[in-house]
Scaffold this motif. Structure first.
Motif, mmCIF file in Angstrom:
data_model
loop_
_atom_site.group_PDB
_atom_site.id
_atom_site.type_symbol
_atom_site.label_atom_id
_atom_site.label_comp_id
_atom_site.label_asym_id
_atom_site.label_seq_id
_atom_site.Cartn_x
_atom_site.Cartn_y
_atom_site.Cartn_z
ATOM 1 N N LEU A 16 34.431 32.192 2.739
ATOM 2 C CA LEU A 16 34.606 31.700 4.134
ATOM 3 C C LEU A 16 33.282 31.514 4.786
ATOM 4 O O LEU A 16 33.044 30.777 5.548
ATOM 5 C CB LEU A 16 35.714 32.300 4.982
ATOM 6 C CG LEU A 16 37.113 32.232 4.361
ATOM 7 C CD1 LEU A 16 37.900 32.968 5.386
ATOM 8 C CD2 LEU A 16 37.496 30.759 4.560
ATOM 9 N N PHE A 20 31.637 31.121 9.786
ATOM 10 C CA PHE A 20 33.226 30.829 10.115
ATOM 11 C C PHE A 20 33.957 32.194 10.594
ATOM 12 O O PHE A 20 34.824 31.913 11.720
ATOM 13 C CB PHE A 20 33.853 30.341 8.625
ATOM 14 C CG PHE A 20 35.318 29.925 8.691
ATOM 15 C CD1 PHE A 20 35.563 28.642 9.084
ATOM 16 C CD2 PHE A 20 36.481 30.735 8.766
ATOM 17 C CE1 PHE A 20 36.880 28.138 9.307
ATOM 18 C CE2 PHE A 20 37.687 30.241 8.862
ATOM 19 C CZ PHE A 20 37.865 29.201 9.335
ATOM 20 N N ILE A 76 33.950 22.360 5.670
ATOM 21 C CA ILE A 76 34.979 22.683 6.296
ATOM 22 C C ILE A 76 35.710 21.093 6.707
ATOM 23 O O ILE A 76 35.107 20.223 7.226
ATOM 24 C CB ILE A 76 34.845 23.274 7.783
ATOM 25 C CG1 ILE A 76 34.386 24.721 7.275
ATOM 26 C CG2 ILE A 76 35.913 23.356 8.399
ATOM 27 C CD1 ILE A 76 35.285 25.436 6.605
ATOM 28 N N SER A 89 38.697 25.011 3.316
ATOM 29 C CA SER A 89 37.485 25.472 3.397
ATOM 30 C C SER A 89 37.084 25.227 2.028
ATOM 31 O O SER A 89 37.293 26.189 0.919
ATOM 32 C CB SER A 89 37.408 27.025 3.748
ATOM 33 O OG SER A 89 35.905 27.583 3.483
#
Length: 203
Positions: A16, A20, A76, A89
């Motif tokens: 991620l 994020f 994203i 993602s």
């Protein structure tokens, strides 16, 4: 085709990305402040708020705060078309914002689409794995208060595999810290929580 193994929390956090994760923690912290400001603005309204209302209010504030930061970020994708609200993602993770109750339980309408979303046991081509994640917060039903930000992974809505609490931590190189949460249900009276869960609309 292979049966997909579960990604662990370290792998998911790494995939991620720090930016994020920071945005998510800030969104939960900000939503907690928004909820407190709302209660302060109209304290007489708060006692009559239903579980559904508070869940929806917090969902809206977390979603708005998070999307404003991450929308347009490389990798994203934002899907905000009612009734579906989710983030993707990369090609690996689908993310929905969910309130978490004790035992890492979440609420969701028992539709076929919902069941499919939360099922992370599937056969897929190697390298094309896709996993669903729940980002949200712990809800203290007794205090009616927002707890820490949480990230959980489950194989089915009612089968959490792991969950981690996330907090800002300036002493950590990443800027945040995380603590694993055991998915086992605590041995406490959950009747009040269950009633509140039934009121919710899946947030």
């Amino acid at each position: 085709m292979n049966s997909v193994g579960y990604p662990d929390s370290d792998q998911v956090l790494g995939d991620l990305g720090t930016g994020f994760v920071h945005a998510f923690i800030d969104a939960v912290d900000g939503a907690r402040d928004d909820f407190a400001a709302f209660k302060q603005w109209q304290p007489g309204w708060f006692p009559s708020f239903t579980g559904r209302f508070t869940a929806n209010f917090l969902h809206e504030r977390i979603w708005d705060r998070l999307v404003r930061v991450v929308d347009g970020t490389e990798g994203i994708h934002v899907n905000d078309r009612e009734p579906v609200r989710e983030l993707r993602s990369g090609t690996t993770y689908l993310i929905r914002i969910k309130r978490h109750h004790p035992g890492d339980r979440i609420s969701a309408y028992p539709t076929e689409a919902s069941s499919a979303f939360w099922s992370n046991s599937m056969l897929t081509l190697e390298g094309l794995e896709s996993f669903s994640l729940a980002l949200g917060y712990y809800w203290d039903a007794e205090l009616r208060a927002v707890g820490d930000a949480i990230l959980s992974f489950r194989d089915g809505k009612d089968n959490p595999i792991w969950a981690i609490r996330l907090r800002r931590d300036t002493g950590n190189a990443s800027g945040f810290s995380w603590t694993p949460v055991a998915p086992d249900l605590p041995e406490i009276d959950l009747s009040g929580v269950l009633r509140e869960t039934e009121e919710e609309s899946g947030s």
